[in-house]
Scaffold this active site. Structure first.
Site, mmCIF file in Angstrom:
data_model
loop_
_atom_site.group_PDB
_atom_site.id
_atom_site.type_symbol
_atom_site.label_atom_id
_atom_site.label_comp_id
_atom_site.label_asym_id
_atom_site.label_seq_id
_atom_site.Cartn_x
_atom_site.Cartn_y
_atom_site.Cartn_z
ATOM 1 N N CYS B 125 0.887 -1.158 0.000
ATOM 2 C CA CYS B 125 0.000 0.000 0.000
ATOM 3 C C CYS B 125 0.923 1.206 0.000
ATOM 4 C CB CYS B 125 -0.906 0.021 1.228
ATOM 5 S SG CYS B 125 -1.866 1.550 1.320
ATOM 6 N N CYS B 128 -0.564 4.298 2.258
ATOM 7 C CA CYS B 128 -0.545 4.225 3.728
ATOM 8 C C CYS B 128 -0.165 2.807 4.108
ATOM 9 C CB CYS B 128 -1.871 4.673 4.328
ATOM 10 S SG CYS B 128 -3.319 4.119 3.429
ATOM 11 N N SER B 129 -1.116 2.031 4.570
ATOM 12 C CA SER B 129 -0.784 0.660 4.958
ATOM 13 C C SER B 129 -2.013 -0.226 4.860
ATOM 14 C CB SER B 129 -0.239 0.639 6.387
ATOM 15 O OG SER B 129 -1.196 1.208 7.259
ATOM 16 N N CYS B 130 -2.847 -0.018 3.835
ATOM 17 C CA CYS B 130 -4.034 -0.852 3.661
ATOM 18 C C CYS B 130 -3.600 -2.309 3.513
ATOM 19 C CB CYS B 130 -4.824 -0.402 2.428
ATOM 20 S SG CYS B 130 -5.391 1.305 2.578
#
Lengths: 100, 222
Positions: B125, B128-130
């Site tokens: 991701c 962000c950090s999906c």
């Protein structure tokens, strides 16, 4: 960020600190709970709106914390003053008793 | 852009950066705390005072996170390996297929991408950090790191090699960028020599990193 140069990937498997887990739990409640107040895009916007020097300095869940505070203040759920007062209370308690 | 990654960020979270010292509290906490840690607790208490989070909400949310582990993703992959009809349903709708296994992975669509001898898939991701938390639990620190997010899209083979994963030049490497509205899970290739293993045994060889694509599934004997 995609495509930028960066150093090697640090593969250390670090456990998350209790306070980091609580930030994540709080975010879950605020985004998906019965009384949801914000969405994940707002969380991300709050992170991206941080001053670049803050973004660089802060840790991952510190950024989340700042974003949640900024977004909820913006929505009028509480004022910046209320948060400042509460933070002073928490800090005073921690200085006397240690962080919970 | 700094070259630091999130692990270094985590270490920084314990430094003083806002100009005044905090007393050490060795009985309860070995590390000093940051301004943002104070803010996080203040947020919880302020929202509770205002009735926006109820007593018990935080512990339920903490329990939710703790209950999510890569074991669910591994169970789904093992079923795909042993049941082609299930694998097909996973290809059509991961969320519905997971529900067949009594997993509630939420409503955000998850798409399964299947590795083949000609195609290796890896997840990131970049925004962000999906991450498919419902199937894999909490994402590892490196998945959130700048180094991984920056580089895996431009030099995936080099990054995979840092994980000890060598992908043949004959195999295409495809990087999938997750979003808040669409997550992925990699269905790794079933290793050779695992024909005799039960579904439960197969689930044990499916690691978190196999389902991110930074590792390959390996047989029990390897």
């Amino acid at each position: 960020m995609g495509g930028l140069e960066a150093g090697p990937v640090d593969l250390t498997e670090a456990a998350y600190a209790p306070w980091q887990k609580r930030v994540k739990a709080l975010a879950l409640l605020l985004i998906r709970g019965d009384k949801a107040q914000m969405n994940v895009d707002e969380l991300r916007r709050g992170i991206e709106d941080l001053a670049p020097e803050d973004y660089e300095r802060l840790g991952y869940y510190e950024r989340w914390t700042r974003s949640i505070a900024d977004i909820l203040t913006e929505k009028g759920l509480f004022t910046a003053e209320e948060l400042t007062v509460k933070m002073a209370e928490v800090e005073k308690r921690w200085q006397e008793q240690g962080p919970k | 852009m700094s070259h630091e990654d999130s692990h270094k960020d985590h270490a920084k979270e314990h430094q003083h950066s806002h100009g005044h010292p905090h007393p050490q509290q060795p009985d309860s906490e070995d590390e000093p705390y940051s301004h943002e840690q104070v803010m996080a607790t203040a947020l919880e208490e302020l929202l509770s005072d205002k009735g926006l989070i109820a007593a018990g909400d935080m512990s339920s949310a903490l329990d939710y996170w703790a209950s999510k582990t890569p074991a669910d993703g591994a169970r789904l992959v093992a079923r795909c390996w042993t049941d082609p009809a299930f694998a097909q349903r996973v290809g059509e709708n991961v969320n519905a297929a997971a529900a067949e296994l009594d997993m509630d992975i939420g409503t955000t669509p998850v798409v399964a991408i299947t590795n083949t001898p000609d195609l290796h898939n890896v997840l990131v991701c970049t925004l962000c950090s999906c991450y498919p938390i419902g199937l894999l639990g909490e994402s590892p620190g490196w998945y959130k790191s700048r180094a991984y997010r920056s580089r895996v899209v431009s030099e995936p083979r080099v990054v995979l090699a840092e994980f000890g994963t060598q992908i043949s030049d004959e195999t295409e490497v495809r990087v999938h960028d997750s979003t808040a509205d669409l997550r992925y899970i990699v269905i790794p290739m079933r290793p050779e020599g695992t024909e005799e293993l039960s579904e439960g045994e197969l689930a044990e060889i499916v690691t978190r990193d196999c389902m991110i694509g930074t590792a390959l599934a390996k047989g029990l004997e390897e």
